[in-house]
Design a protein around this motif. Structure first.
Motif, PDB file in Angstrom:
ATOM      1  N   ALA A   1      -3.875  19.191 -11.484  1.00  0.00           N
ATOM      2  CA  ALA A   1      -3.323  17.928 -10.992  1.00  0.00           C
ATOM      3  C   ALA A   1      -1.902  18.132 -10.470  1.00  0.00           C
ATOM      4  CB  ALA A   1      -3.333  16.874 -12.098  1.00  0.00           C
ATOM      5  N   ARG A   2      -1.122  18.953 -11.178  1.00  0.00           N
ATOM      6  CA  ARG A   2       0.251  19.191 -10.743  1.00  0.00           C
ATOM      7  C   ARG A   2       0.298  19.956  -9.425  1.00  0.00           C
ATOM      8  NH1 ARG A   2       4.990  21.164 -10.074  1.00  0.00           N
ATOM      9  NH2 ARG A   2       6.798  20.309 -11.170  1.00  0.00           N
ATOM     10  N   VAL A   3      -0.562  20.957  -9.288  1.00  0.00           N
ATOM     11  CA  VAL A   3      -0.611  21.703  -8.029  1.00  0.00           C
ATOM     12  C   VAL A   3      -0.968  20.766  -6.875  1.00  0.00           C
ATOM     13  CG1 VAL A   3      -1.808  23.522  -6.741  1.00  0.00           C
ATOM     14  CG2 VAL A   3      -1.195  23.893  -9.134  1.00  0.00           C
ATOM     15  N   TYR A   4      -1.920  19.872  -7.125  1.00  0.00           N
ATOM     16  CA  TYR A   4      -2.288  18.928  -6.071  1.00  0.00           C
ATOM     17  C   TYR A   4      -1.128  18.001  -5.732  1.00  0.00           C
ATOM     18  CZ  TYR A   4      -4.421  15.134  -3.514  1.00  0.00           C
ATOM     19  OH  TYR A   4      -4.693  14.195  -2.551  1.00  0.00           O
ATOM     20  N   LEU A   5      -0.466  17.488  -6.765  1.00  0.00           N
ATOM     21  CA  LEU A   5       0.606  16.523  -6.534  1.00  0.00           C
ATOM     22  C   LEU A   5       1.794  17.147  -5.809  1.00  0.00           C
ATOM     23  CD1 LEU A   5       0.464  14.671  -9.959  1.00  0.00           C
ATOM     24  CD2 LEU A   5       0.072  13.618  -7.719  1.00  0.00           C
ATOM     25  N   GLU A   6       2.094  18.411  -6.089  1.00  0.00           N
ATOM     26  CA  GLU A   6       3.244  19.023  -5.438  1.00  0.00           C
ATOM     27  C   GLU A   6       2.938  19.433  -3.995  1.00  0.00           C
ATOM     28  OE1 GLU A   6       4.189  22.356  -7.951  1.00  0.00           O
ATOM     29  OE2 GLU A   6       2.901  23.725  -6.826  1.00  0.00           O
ATOM     30  N   ASN A   7       1.663  19.365  -3.620  1.00  0.00           N
ATOM     31  CA  ASN A   7       1.258  19.669  -2.246  1.00  0.00           C
ATOM     32  C   ASN A   7       0.520  18.505  -1.599  1.00  0.00           C
ATOM     33  OD1 ASN A   7       1.700  22.824  -2.009  1.00  0.00           O
ATOM     34  ND2 ASN A   7       0.812  22.444  -4.021  1.00  0.00           N
ATOM     35  N   ARG A   8       0.622  17.357  -2.226  1.00  0.00           N
ATOM     36  CA  ARG A   8      -0.144  16.178  -1.837  1.00  0.00           C
ATOM     37  C   ARG A   8       0.154  15.772  -0.395  1.00  0.00           C
ATOM     38  NH1 ARG A   8       0.885  10.597  -5.074  1.00  0.00           N
ATOM     39  NH2 ARG A   8      -0.959   9.411  -4.469  1.00  0.00           N
ATOM     40  N   PRO A   9      -0.872  15.727   0.463  1.00  0.00           N
ATOM     41  CA  PRO A   9      -0.634  15.417   1.876  1.00  0.00           C
ATOM     42  C   PRO A   9      -0.515  13.918   2.131  1.00  0.00           C
ATOM     43  CG  PRO A   9      -2.946  15.852   1.551  1.00  0.00           C
ATOM     44  CD  PRO A   9      -2.283  16.061   0.206  1.00  0.00           C
ATOM     45  N   ASP A  10       0.275  13.571   3.144  1.00  0.00           N
ATOM     46  CA  ASP A  10       0.240  12.207   3.658  1.00  0.00           C
ATOM     47  C   ASP A  10      -1.084  12.019   4.372  1.00  0.00           C
ATOM     48  OD1 ASP A  10       2.804  11.445   2.835  1.00  0.00           O
ATOM     49  OD2 ASP A  10       3.694  12.492   4.536  1.00  0.00           O
TER      50      ASP A  10
ATOM     51  N   VAL B   1      -3.894  10.727 -15.624  1.00  0.00           N
ATOM     52  CA  VAL B   1      -2.775  10.749 -16.570  1.00  0.00           C
ATOM     53  C   VAL B   1      -1.692  11.699 -16.057  1.00  0.00           C
ATOM     54  CG1 VAL B   1      -2.061  11.400 -18.906  1.00  0.00           C
ATOM     55  CG2 VAL B   1      -4.187  10.126 -18.568  1.00  0.00           C
ATOM     56  N   GLY B   2      -2.111  12.832 -15.477  1.00  0.00           N
ATOM     57  CA  GLY B   2      -1.149  13.775 -14.937  1.00  0.00           C
ATOM     58  C   GLY B   2      -0.310  13.166 -13.830  1.00  0.00           C
ATOM     59  N   LYS B   3      -0.941  12.368 -12.980  1.00  0.00           N
ATOM     60  CA  LYS B   3      -0.188  11.702 -11.924  1.00  0.00           C
ATOM     61  C   LYS B   3       0.877  10.785 -12.515  1.00  0.00           C
ATOM     62  CE  LYS B   3      -0.491   8.165  -8.368  1.00  0.00           C
ATOM     63  NZ  LYS B   3      -1.325   7.095  -7.772  1.00  0.00           N
ATOM     64  N   ARG B   4       0.514  10.044 -13.540  1.00  0.00           N
ATOM     65  CA  ARG B   4       1.456   9.109 -14.155  1.00  0.00           C
ATOM     66  C   ARG B   4       2.594   9.854 -14.856  1.00  0.00           C
ATOM     67  NH1 ARG B   4       0.151   3.990 -13.869  1.00  0.00           N
ATOM     68  NH2 ARG B   4      -1.946   3.404 -13.210  1.00  0.00           N
ATOM     69  N   GLU B   5       2.264  10.972 -15.499  1.00  0.00           N
ATOM     70  CA  GLU B   5       3.305  11.782 -16.124  1.00  0.00           C
ATOM     71  C   GLU B   5       4.260  12.332 -15.073  1.00  0.00           C
ATOM     72  OE1 GLU B   5       4.248  12.569 -19.094  1.00  0.00           O
ATOM     73  OE2 GLU B   5       2.661  11.735 -20.352  1.00  0.00           O
ATOM     74  N   ALA B   6       3.715  12.789 -13.962  1.00  0.00           N
ATOM     75  CA  ALA B   6       4.532  13.394 -12.912  1.00  0.00           C
ATOM     76  C   ALA B   6       5.472  12.385 -12.259  1.00  0.00           C
ATOM     77  CB  ALA B   6       3.639  14.031 -11.853  1.00  0.00           C
ATOM     78  N   THR B   7       5.037  11.150 -12.167  1.00  0.00           N
ATOM     79  CA  THR B   7       5.841  10.122 -11.494  1.00  0.00           C
ATOM     80  C   THR B   7       6.639   9.263 -12.476  1.00  0.00           C
ATOM     81  OG1 THR B   7       3.902   8.635 -11.500  1.00  0.00           O
ATOM     82  CG2 THR B   7       4.275   9.976  -9.528  1.00  0.00           C
ATOM     83  N   GLY B   8       6.536   9.583 -13.780  1.00  0.00           N
ATOM     84  CA  GLY B   8       7.313   8.861 -14.773  1.00  0.00           C
ATOM     85  C   GLY B   8       6.779   7.485 -15.110  1.00  0.00           C
ATOM     86  N   GLU B   9       5.526   7.215 -14.740  1.00  0.00           N
ATOM     87  CA  GLU B   9       4.920   5.921 -15.053  1.00  0.00           C
ATOM     88  C   GLU B   9       4.388   5.907 -16.481  1.00  0.00           C
ATOM     89  OE1 GLU B   9       2.254   4.376 -11.880  1.00  0.00           O
ATOM     90  OE2 GLU B   9       2.692   6.287 -10.906  1.00  0.00           O
ATOM     91  N   THR B  10       4.231   4.717 -17.032  1.00  0.00           N
ATOM     92  CA  THR B  10       3.643   4.568 -18.355  1.00  0.00           C
ATOM     93  C   THR B  10       2.162   4.920 -18.305  1.00  0.00           C
ATOM     94  OG1 THR B  10       5.191   2.799 -18.915  1.00  0.00           O
ATOM     95  CG2 THR B  10       3.194   2.978 -20.267  1.00  0.00           C
ATOM     96  N   VAL B  11       1.737   5.738 -19.241  1.00  0.00           N
ATOM     97  CA  VAL B  11       0.325   6.140 -19.281  1.00  0.00           C
ATOM     98  C   VAL B  11      -0.499   5.052 -19.953  1.00  0.00           C
ATOM     99  CG1 VAL B  11      -1.323   7.806 -20.202  1.00  0.00           C
ATOM    100  CG2 VAL B  11       0.866   8.599 -19.293  1.00  0.00           C
ATOM    101  N   ASP B  12      -1.471   4.529 -19.246  1.00  0.00           N
ATOM    102  CA  ASP B  12      -2.383   3.509 -19.758  1.00  0.00           C
ATOM    103  C   ASP B  12      -3.796   4.067 -19.622  1.00  0.00           C
ATOM    104  OD1 ASP B  12      -4.131   1.353 -20.095  1.00  0.00           O
ATOM    105  OD2 ASP B  12      -2.681  -0.089 -19.308  1.00  0.00           O
ATOM    106  N   LEU B  13      -4.366   4.508 -20.747  1.00  0.00           N
ATOM    107  CA  LEU B  13      -5.687   5.140 -20.692  1.00  0.00           C
ATOM    108  C   LEU B  13      -6.763   4.176 -20.212  1.00  0.00           C
ATOM    109  CD1 LEU B  13      -5.774   7.381 -23.903  1.00  0.00           C
ATOM    110  CD2 LEU B  13      -5.472   8.085 -21.517  1.00  0.00           C
TER     111      LEU B  13
END
Length: 248
Positions: free
Chosen positions: A208-217, A69-81
C-alpha cells in the motif's frame, strides 16, 4: 501526483509498515483467524475444500482492509475499520476479478521457466491497493499496477523476498525440532498461521505504501511507472526523474 509520500527503499517501507501494524494490532488477530481457517481446511478433507474457498474470499477482504487502513495511516486520518470494511466490500467484485486475472497470469508465467511468473506477480501486485484506495475497477487496477510497478520492481521484489525468507526460516526451524514427518506438517501449519498473522499485514501495508508514494493522478496514470526507485534504501528522500525508469 497527488497525496504522495516521500519515497523510501525496502527497509524504510517495511519499517513504516511495521509501525502501522503496531498502531492497528487488531489486524494481527484477523489474519490469525484466517490462518486458523486455512489450517482447518487442510485437516478436514472434502469439507476443507469449501473452507479453502471461503479462505480465499476472506483473504481478499482482509488484504483490502489493510490497504485502506494503510492509506489512512499514510495521510494521518483516523482509522475507522467500519468505514474501511465498507470500502473493501464495495470493491469486492473487482477484487475477485483482479485475483482471477492475476492468478492466471502468474500461473502461465511460471509455466514458462518461472521467471516470467515472478515478473508478472511483481508487476501486477499493486492492482489490489489501486482497487480499494482509488476505487478502480478490475482492468483499471491492473493497468495502473502495470504502470506504477514499472519503476519499483526491485523494491516490490525485495518486500516479497523478505516475507518469503521469514516463512522459509520457520520451515527450517520446524524441521530441526520435528524432523520430516506428519508432526512436521502439522507443526509447520501451526507456525505458519502464527507468522502469517504478523508477516502478511506488514507485506500488505508495504504494498500500500509503495502504491501511495507512486500514486498517479487520473490524467497521468500512463506515465506513473516511469518514476524510478530500485534501491534497497533511498538516500535522496525525494522523487526521481521520470526519465530514469527501470526497464526489464
Amino acid at each position: 501526483m497527488s497525496e504522495t509520500l516521500r519515497r523510501k527503499g525496502v527497509v524504510g517501507t517495511l519499517g513504516d509498515a511495521i509501525a502501522w501494524l503496531r498502531r492497528n494490532p487488531v489486524l494481527i488477530v484477523i489474519f490469525f483467524l484466517h490462518g486458523l481457517l486455512e489450517l482447518l481446511g487442510e485437516l478436514l478433507g472434502s469439507v476443507g475444500s469449501l473452507l479453502g474457498l471461503l479462505g480465499f474470499f476472506v483473504l481478499l477482504y482482509i488484504d483490502g482492509l489493510v490497504h485502506v487502513v494503510g492509506k489512512r495511516e499514510a495521510t494521518g486520518e483516523t482509522v475507522d475499520l467500519g468505514r474501511a470494511s465498507s470500502t473493501v466490500l464495495g470493491r469486492f467484485l473487482s477484487l475477485i476479478g483482479i485475483a482471477i486475472v492475476y492468478g492466471l497470469a502468474v500461473v502461465v508465467g511460471f509455466v514458462f521457466l518461472i521467471l516470467p511468473g515472478v515478473y508478472l506477480a511483481v508487476r501486477l501486485s499493486l492492482a489490489f491497493p489501486a482497487c480499494v484506495i482509488d476505487e478502480q475497477n478490475t482492468f483499471e487496477s491492473l493497468s495502473t499496477s502495470w504502470s506504477v510497478a514499472k519503476g519499483n520492481l526491485f523494491k516490490l521484489l525485495g518486500i516479497s523476498l523478505a516475507s518469503f525468507l521469514v516463512v522459509a526460516g520457520a520451515g527450517i526451524v520446524t524441521v530441526l525440532f520435528t524432523g520430516v514427518s506428519d508432526e512436521f506438517y502439522l507443526a509447520f501449519l501451526a507456525v505458519t498461521a502464527v507468522l502469517t498473522a504478523v508477516v502478511s499485514p506488514i507485506v500488505q501495508f508495504a504494498y500500500a505504501r509503495v502504491y501511495l508514494e507512486n500514486r498517479p493522478d487520473s490524467d497521468s496514470a500512463s506515465t506513473a511507472g516511469d518514476r524510478r526507485d530500485d534501491s534497497w534504501e533511498s538516500t535522496d528522500g525525494g522523487s526521481r526523474s521520470e526519465s530514469e525508469g527501470v526497464h526489464w
